[in-house]
Design a protein around this motif. Structure first.
Motif, PDB file in Angstrom:
ATOM      1  N   VAL A   1       0.838  -1.204   0.000  1.00  0.00           N
ATOM      2  CA  VAL A   1       0.000   0.000   0.000  1.00  0.00           C
ATOM      3  C   VAL A   1       0.869   1.249   0.000  1.00  0.00           C
ATOM      4  O   VAL A   1       0.603   2.216  -0.742  1.00  0.00           O
ATOM      5  CB  VAL A   1      -0.938  -0.010   1.222  1.00  0.00           C
ATOM      6  N   TYR A   2       1.925   1.250   0.800  1.00  0.00           N
ATOM      7  CA  TYR A   2       2.809   2.414   0.888  1.00  0.00           C
ATOM      8  C   TYR A   2       3.487   2.696  -0.456  1.00  0.00           C
ATOM      9  O   TYR A   2       3.526   3.855  -0.916  1.00  0.00           O
ATOM     10  CB  TYR A   2       3.859   2.187   1.971  1.00  0.00           C
ATOM     11  N   VAL A   3       4.019   1.659  -1.094  1.00  0.00           N
ATOM     12  CA  VAL A   3       4.719   1.849  -2.369  1.00  0.00           C
ATOM     13  C   VAL A   3       3.762   2.370  -3.437  1.00  0.00           C
ATOM     14  O   VAL A   3       4.099   3.289  -4.199  1.00  0.00           O
ATOM     15  CB  VAL A   3       5.376   0.523  -2.810  1.00  0.00           C
ATOM     16  N   VAL A   4       2.558   1.809  -3.488  1.00  0.00           N
ATOM     17  CA  VAL A   4       1.584   2.252  -4.493  1.00  0.00           C
ATOM     18  C   VAL A   4       1.181   3.705  -4.261  1.00  0.00           C
ATOM     19  O   VAL A   4       1.137   4.517  -5.203  1.00  0.00           O
ATOM     20  CB  VAL A   4       0.348   1.329  -4.469  1.00  0.00           C
ATOM     21  N   LEU A   5       0.901   4.068  -3.010  1.00  0.00           N
ATOM     22  CA  LEU A   5       0.490   5.441  -2.721  1.00  0.00           C
ATOM     23  C   LEU A   5       1.625   6.426  -2.980  1.00  0.00           C
ATOM     24  O   LEU A   5       1.386   7.541  -3.473  1.00  0.00           O
ATOM     25  CB  LEU A   5       0.015   5.554  -1.267  1.00  0.00           C
ATOM     26  N   GLU A   6       2.844   6.041  -2.640  1.00  0.00           N
ATOM     27  CA  GLU A   6       3.976   6.927  -2.898  1.00  0.00           C
ATOM     28  C   GLU A   6       4.138   7.174  -4.400  1.00  0.00           C
ATOM     29  O   GLU A   6       4.386   8.307  -4.833  1.00  0.00           O
ATOM     30  CB  GLU A   6       5.256   6.302  -2.335  1.00  0.00           C
ATOM     31  N   ALA A   7       4.002   6.112  -5.195  1.00  0.00           N
ATOM     32  CA  ALA A   7       4.111   6.277  -6.647  1.00  0.00           C
ATOM     33  C   ALA A   7       2.996   7.162  -7.189  1.00  0.00           C
ATOM     34  O   ALA A   7       3.219   8.000  -8.080  1.00  0.00           O
ATOM     35  CB  ALA A   7       4.088   4.909  -7.325  1.00  0.00           C
ATOM     36  N   MET A   8       1.796   7.011  -6.636  1.00  0.00           N
ATOM     37  CA  MET A   8       0.665   7.794  -7.139  1.00  0.00           C
ATOM     38  C   MET A   8       0.779   9.264  -6.750  1.00  0.00           C
ATOM     39  O   MET A   8       0.496  10.158  -7.555  1.00  0.00           O
ATOM     40  CB  MET A   8      -0.641   7.199  -6.613  1.00  0.00           C
ATOM     41  N   VAL A   9       1.196   9.534  -5.520  1.00  0.00           N
ATOM     42  CA  VAL A   9       1.243  10.927  -5.084  1.00  0.00           C
ATOM     43  C   VAL A   9       2.373  11.682  -5.767  1.00  0.00           C
ATOM     44  O   VAL A   9       2.317  12.912  -5.909  1.00  0.00           O
ATOM     45  CB  VAL A   9       1.379  11.007  -3.555  1.00  0.00           C
ATOM     46  N   ARG A  10       3.413  10.984  -6.221  1.00  0.00           N
ATOM     47  CA  ARG A  10       4.532  11.636  -6.906  1.00  0.00           C
ATOM     48  C   ARG A  10       4.324  11.723  -8.416  1.00  0.00           C
ATOM     49  O   ARG A  10       5.172  12.243  -9.132  1.00  0.00           O
ATOM     50  CB  ARG A  10       5.834  10.890  -6.589  1.00  0.00           C
ATOM     51  N   SER A  11       3.212  11.191  -8.892  1.00  0.00           N
ATOM     52  CA  SER A  11       2.902  11.245 -10.321  1.00  0.00           C
ATOM     53  C   SER A  11       2.200  12.564 -10.651  1.00  0.00           C
ATOM     54  O   SER A  11       1.775  13.301  -9.747  1.00  0.00           O
ATOM     55  CB  SER A  11       1.998  10.070 -10.694  1.00  0.00           C
TER      56      SER A  11
END
Length: 401
Positions: A234-244
């Motif tokens: 969950v953390y990796v996915v959210l980090e990738a999404m918020v930095r997109s």
């Protein structure tokens, strides 16, 4: 160190290693992995060697703290990224947990059918239940978002709080859906056969022999690994999404909605997407919670406990910062667990002197957490780890003046 403690330490090594990866995130991968592995080994085997009697408690504490961390990340996706004042966390949490229970259990039969009722039971695999829980929470959030997301601030908070209570009352009163006021029990735990005497048929004989020293009561060590991997994903996915670019558009809508609209951003669509994303994450947290508890009912999802506590976690850790959301969850869960010991001791001490006061000691925990929230708002509103305004790693650093 005996064999049992050594195996338990090996299970602890997985979450300790991932913690190291999070702490050393500024390092390059070639340096981060050995540093994280070294720190994980020190933590895991240090706890096993120095605190063998406290390991079981630390594992159960960590499991609940991780589940609350995922709840905090889900709320951060809504409030931290897009400014949704969602007081309905408990509702999506309940949807995820009950969906998981309905998917992975079998429908009651025989004598049990007279006492336990549920809409359906698919006896589905664990991962299918997790996916279904997230999807169902997202669908409910999408349907709710259409009529209420035009509201702002306290109006949205009141609306989501009321919806969460409606969801809880539905699960409480509609017995055909999820056994109503009676608990849903017998929720299967993933990979529980590993510690059974019969063992798992697919497990190699050598590994089964090594794990044979552990008892079914030690299952929490394996479940700690499962929920830790869930948190990491969950953390990796959210980090990738918020930095997109999509994540930066969410923040633009949060900070200045009119300017974002004039820049060509579809404001309403982005607000709905953020709300649904957070609900999906909260639903996944519910899916991890249900098998750990084995038995769930409507009382597990009271808004005061499953919403207010999560808000304090996010505010303390740092709104808009995923690391802060996780840190806040662990700190507040430690405070909540610690004050439980204090109130229990005070209740016993005051039972013979002032029984009326002793019966109200449980409310002291809420008073302490409420006081902590007030102090956070007054003295550290940005949280322990403030939001990073620079979210893209691909932009060149601004030239120094």
């Amino acid at each position: 160190m005996d064999t049992l403690l050594l195996i338990k330490a090996c299970f602890l090594l997985v979450p300790a290693f991932l913690l190291g990866c999070l702490l050393f995130s500024r390092l390059r991968w070639l340096a981060r992995l050995p540093a994280a592995l070294g720190l994980g080994a020190v933590l895991a085997f240090g706890v096993a060697g120095l605190l063998p009697g406290s390991m079981d408690y630390l594992v159960s504490f960590s499991i609940m703290a991780i589940i609350y961390s995922i709840l905090s990340l889900g709320l951060n996706a809504q409030w931290g990224y897009n400014g949704h004042l969602n007081f309905g966390v408990a509702g999506f949490f309940a949807v995820g947990a009950f969906t998981m229970a309905l998917f992975v259990t079998s429908p009651p039969s025989g004598l049990m059918a007279a006492y336990a009722q549920q809409w359906f039971g698919l006896n589905a695999p664990y991962l299918a239940g997790v996916a279904a829980a997230g999807i169902m929470a997202g669908v409910v959030a999408y349907l709710i978002a259409q009529p209420i997301l035009h509201l702002r601030a306290d109006f949205l908070a009141i609306a989501t709080l009321g919806i969460a209570e409606i969801i809880r009352l539905v699960f409480q009163n509609e017995r055909w859906l999820a056994n109503g006021p009676q608990p849903m029990s017998g929720i299967p735990q993933p990979l529980s056969c590993v510690f059974d005497r019969a063992g798992c048929g697919w497990l190699p004989d050598g590994l089964q022999s090594v794990l044979s020293v552990m008892q079914p009561r030690d299952y929490s060590y394996l479940y700690l690994v499962i929920v830790t991997l869930g948190l990491a994903l969950v953390y990796v996915v959210l980090e990738a999404m918020v930095r997109s670019p999509w994540g930066r558009a969410l923040r633009a809508v949060r900070d200045e909605e009119d300017s974002a609209a004039m820049s060509g951003k579809h404001v309403k669509s982005l607000r709905v997407q953020s709300f649904v994303l957070g609900a999906v994450v909260i639903g996944v947290a519910g899916a991890l919670y249900a098998p750990y508890m084995v038995t769930i009912d409507y009382s597990h999802f009271k808004p005061l406990f499953a919403t207010f506590l999560v808000w304090v976690m996010l505010m303390l850790g740092g709104s808009g910062n995923n690391k802060g959301a996780i840190l806040g969850a662990f700190v507040i869960w430690a405070v909540w667990s610690g004050t439980g010991f204090v109130t229990d001791s005070l209740q016993v001490a005051l039972q013979g002197v002032a029984p009326d006061v002793a019966s109200r000691m449980s409310f002291l925990r809420w008073a302490f957490v409420g006081l902590l929230l007030a102090l956070i708002v007054l003295f550290r509103p940005q949280g322990i780890l403030p939001e990073k305004k620079r979210v893209s790693r691909f932009l060149d650093k601004a030239p120094e003046d």
